[in-house]
Design a protein around this motif. Structure first.
Motif, PDB file in Angstrom:
ATOM      1  N   ALA A 103       0.839  -1.201   0.000  1.00  0.00           N
ATOM      2  CA  ALA A 103       0.000   0.000   0.000  1.00  0.00           C
ATOM      3  C   ALA A 103       0.872   1.248   0.000  1.00  0.00           C
ATOM      4  CB  ALA A 103      -0.925  -0.011   1.218  1.00  0.00           C
ATOM      5  N   ARG A 104       1.840   1.268   0.876  1.00  0.00           N
ATOM      6  CA  ARG A 104       2.702   2.453   0.971  1.00  0.00           C
ATOM      7  C   ARG A 104       3.514   2.637  -0.311  1.00  0.00           C
ATOM      8  NH1 ARG A 104       3.624   0.418   6.895  1.00  0.00           N
ATOM      9  NH2 ARG A 104       1.955   1.577   7.935  1.00  0.00           N
ATOM     10  N   ALA A 105       3.954   1.533  -0.906  1.00  0.00           N
ATOM     11  CA  ALA A 105       4.706   1.624  -2.165  1.00  0.00           C
ATOM     12  C   ALA A 105       3.857   2.226  -3.277  1.00  0.00           C
ATOM     13  CB  ALA A 105       5.209   0.237  -2.574  1.00  0.00           C
ATOM     14  N   LEU A 106       2.543   2.031  -3.194  1.00  0.00           N
ATOM     15  CA  LEU A 106       1.621   2.560  -4.197  1.00  0.00           C
ATOM     16  C   LEU A 106       1.073   3.937  -3.825  1.00  0.00           C
ATOM     17  CD1 LEU A 106      -0.284  -0.753  -4.902  1.00  0.00           C
ATOM     18  CD2 LEU A 106       1.278   0.426  -6.473  1.00  0.00           C
ATOM     19  N   GLY A 107       1.504   4.458  -2.695  1.00  0.00           N
ATOM     20  CA  GLY A 107       1.041   5.775  -2.268  1.00  0.00           C
ATOM     21  C   GLY A 107      -0.295   5.769  -1.561  1.00  0.00           C
ATOM     22  N   VAL A 108      -0.741   4.598  -1.123  1.00  0.00           N
ATOM     23  CA  VAL A 108      -1.996   4.497  -0.383  1.00  0.00           C
ATOM     24  C   VAL A 108      -1.705   4.742   1.097  1.00  0.00           C
ATOM     25  CG1 VAL A 108      -3.856   2.932   0.335  1.00  0.00           C
ATOM     26  CG2 VAL A 108      -3.030   2.892  -2.029  1.00  0.00           C
ATOM     27  N   ALA A 109      -2.409   5.682   1.695  1.00  0.00           N
ATOM     28  CA  ALA A 109      -2.265   5.905   3.131  1.00  0.00           C
ATOM     29  C   ALA A 109      -2.652   4.623   3.854  1.00  0.00           C
ATOM     30  CB  ALA A 109      -3.156   7.060   3.579  1.00  0.00           C
ATOM     31  N   CYS A 110      -1.852   4.235   4.834  1.00  0.00           N
ATOM     32  CA  CYS A 110      -2.070   2.939   5.471  1.00  0.00           C
ATOM     33  C   CYS A 110      -1.765   3.020   6.955  1.00  0.00           C
ATOM     34  CB  CYS A 110      -1.163   1.900   4.801  1.00  0.00           C
ATOM     35  SG  CYS A 110      -1.317   0.260   5.504  1.00  0.00           S
ATOM     36  N   ILE A 111      -2.636   2.398   7.737  1.00  0.00           N
ATOM     37  CA  ILE A 111      -2.344   2.206   9.155  1.00  0.00           C
ATOM     38  C   ILE A 111      -2.279   0.713   9.422  1.00  0.00           C
ATOM     39  CG2 ILE A 111      -3.340   4.394   9.915  1.00  0.00           C
ATOM     40  CD1 ILE A 111      -5.798   2.794  10.867  1.00  0.00           C
ATOM     41  N   ASN A 112      -1.333   0.330  10.245  1.00  0.00           N
ATOM     42  CA  ASN A 112      -1.163  -1.060  10.640  1.00  0.00           C
ATOM     43  C   ASN A 112      -0.951  -1.074  12.149  1.00  0.00           C
ATOM     44  OD1 ASN A 112      -0.401  -3.661  11.183  1.00  0.00           O
ATOM     45  ND2 ASN A 112       1.025  -3.841   9.490  1.00  0.00           N
ATOM     46  N   PRO A 113      -2.043  -1.217  12.916  1.00  0.00           N
ATOM     47  CA  PRO A 113      -1.913  -1.184  14.373  1.00  0.00           C
ATOM     48  C   PRO A 113      -0.942  -2.229  14.912  1.00  0.00           C
ATOM     49  CG  PRO A 113      -4.217  -1.119  13.712  1.00  0.00           C
ATOM     50  CD  PRO A 113      -3.421  -1.390  12.475  1.00  0.00           C
ATOM     51  N   ALA A 114      -0.757  -3.315  14.193  1.00  0.00           N
ATOM     52  CA  ALA A 114       0.141  -4.373  14.662  1.00  0.00           C
ATOM     53  C   ALA A 114       1.589  -3.900  14.718  1.00  0.00           C
ATOM     54  CB  ALA A 114       0.019  -5.604  13.770  1.00  0.00           C
ATOM     55  N   GLU A 115       1.937  -2.907  13.908  1.00  0.00           N
ATOM     56  CA  GLU A 115       3.306  -2.387  13.943  1.00  0.00           C
ATOM     57  C   GLU A 115       3.637  -1.812  15.312  1.00  0.00           C
ATOM     58  OE1 GLU A 115       3.775  -1.148   9.251  1.00  0.00           O
ATOM     59  OE2 GLU A 115       3.182   0.384  10.689  1.00  0.00           O
ATOM     60  N   ASP A 116       2.640  -1.215  15.934  1.00  0.00           N
ATOM     61  CA  ASP A 116       2.865  -0.586  17.240  1.00  0.00           C
ATOM     62  C   ASP A 116       2.948  -1.588  18.389  1.00  0.00           C
ATOM     63  OD1 ASP A 116       2.822   1.924  16.054  1.00  0.00           O
ATOM     64  OD2 ASP A 116       0.651   2.115  16.308  1.00  0.00           O
ATOM     65  N   ILE A 117       2.319  -2.749  18.204  1.00  0.00           N
ATOM     66  CA  ILE A 117       2.304  -3.728  19.290  1.00  0.00           C
ATOM     67  C   ILE A 117       3.114  -4.988  18.973  1.00  0.00           C
ATOM     68  CG2 ILE A 117       0.118  -2.919  20.227  1.00  0.00           C
ATOM     69  CD1 ILE A 117      -1.256  -5.287  18.815  1.00  0.00           C
ATOM     70  N   GLY A 118       3.732  -5.009  17.802  1.00  0.00           N
ATOM     71  CA  GLY A 118       4.579  -6.135  17.448  1.00  0.00           C
ATOM     72  C   GLY A 118       3.852  -7.410  17.101  1.00  0.00           C
ATOM     73  N   GLU A 119       2.652  -7.316  16.608  1.00  0.00           N
ATOM     74  CA  GLU A 119       1.838  -8.487  16.266  1.00  0.00           C
ATOM     75  C   GLU A 119       1.590  -8.529  14.753  1.00  0.00           C
ATOM     76  OE1 GLU A 119       0.643 -11.022  18.155  1.00  0.00           O
ATOM     77  OE2 GLU A 119       1.699 -10.217  19.883  1.00  0.00           O
ATOM     78  N   GLN A 120       2.644  -8.666  13.983  1.00  0.00           N
ATOM     79  CA  GLN A 120       2.525  -8.647  12.537  1.00  0.00           C
ATOM     80  C   GLN A 120       1.962  -9.938  11.973  1.00  0.00           C
ATOM     81  OE1 GLN A 120       3.292  -5.991  10.285  1.00  0.00           O
ATOM     82  NE2 GLN A 120       3.011  -5.075  12.282  1.00  0.00           N
ATOM     83  N   LYS A 121       1.144  -9.802  10.958  1.00  0.00           N
ATOM     84  CA  LYS A 121       0.685 -10.928  10.151  1.00  0.00           C
ATOM     85  C   LYS A 121       1.404 -10.802   8.827  1.00  0.00           C
ATOM     86  CE  LYS A 121      -3.219 -12.697   7.655  1.00  0.00           C
ATOM     87  NZ  LYS A 121      -4.001 -12.113   6.609  1.00  0.00           N
ATOM     88  N   SER A 122       1.944 -11.907   8.324  1.00  0.00           N
ATOM     89  CA  SER A 122       2.623 -11.825   7.029  1.00  0.00           C
ATOM     90  C   SER A 122       2.047 -12.816   6.053  1.00  0.00           C
ATOM     91  CB  SER A 122       4.108 -12.051   7.188  1.00  0.00           C
ATOM     92  OG  SER A 122       4.366 -13.213   7.919  1.00  0.00           O
TER      93      SER A 122
END
Length: 114
Positions: A95-114
């Motif tokens: 999303a960010r690479a395409l210029g889409v504004a994006c929020i990922n709450p998991a980034e703040d708490i360390g709970e990433q899904k890949s």
């Protein structure tokens, strides 16, 4: 919130019932909350045929490493200039690479899904 997002959320809730992580009552409560949230939005974003065509182009951009459902979400965001909310690190990257504004709450708490 797009029609497709609503369908995916519903599928995730259904999967939790099949996996016996939630009972039907809990799932129904979750779905009712989603329905209330969606009804509170000023407009729903229908997924259109052009979103599917745009998603195909996005999955062919190999560096983005997108699956078709994620590409559909991005295509809708691109068409409407929507912000994307996701817990998926790869989708957030794309999303960010395409210029889409994006929020990922998991980034703040360390709970990433890949």
């Amino acid at each position: 919130m797009s029609d497709f997002t609503s369908a995916e959320v519903s599928a995730a809730v259904s999967k939790r019932v099949r996996m016996k992580l939630d009972d039907v009552a809990a799932a129904s409560t979750r779905l009712a909350a989603v329905d209330r949230f969606r009804a509170s939005l000023p407009v729903a974003a229908p997924t259109e045929a052009r979103d599917i065509r745009a998603a195909e182009r996005l999955v062919r951009a190999f560096e983005l490493k997108l699956r078709a459902p994620d590409a559909i979400h991005l295509a809708v965001c691109l068409r409407h200039n929507y912000q994307l909310a996701t817990l998926d690190a790869n989708l957030a990257f794309a999303a960010r690479a395409l210029g889409v504004a994006c929020i990922n709450p998991a980034e703040d708490i360390g709970e990433q899904k890949s």
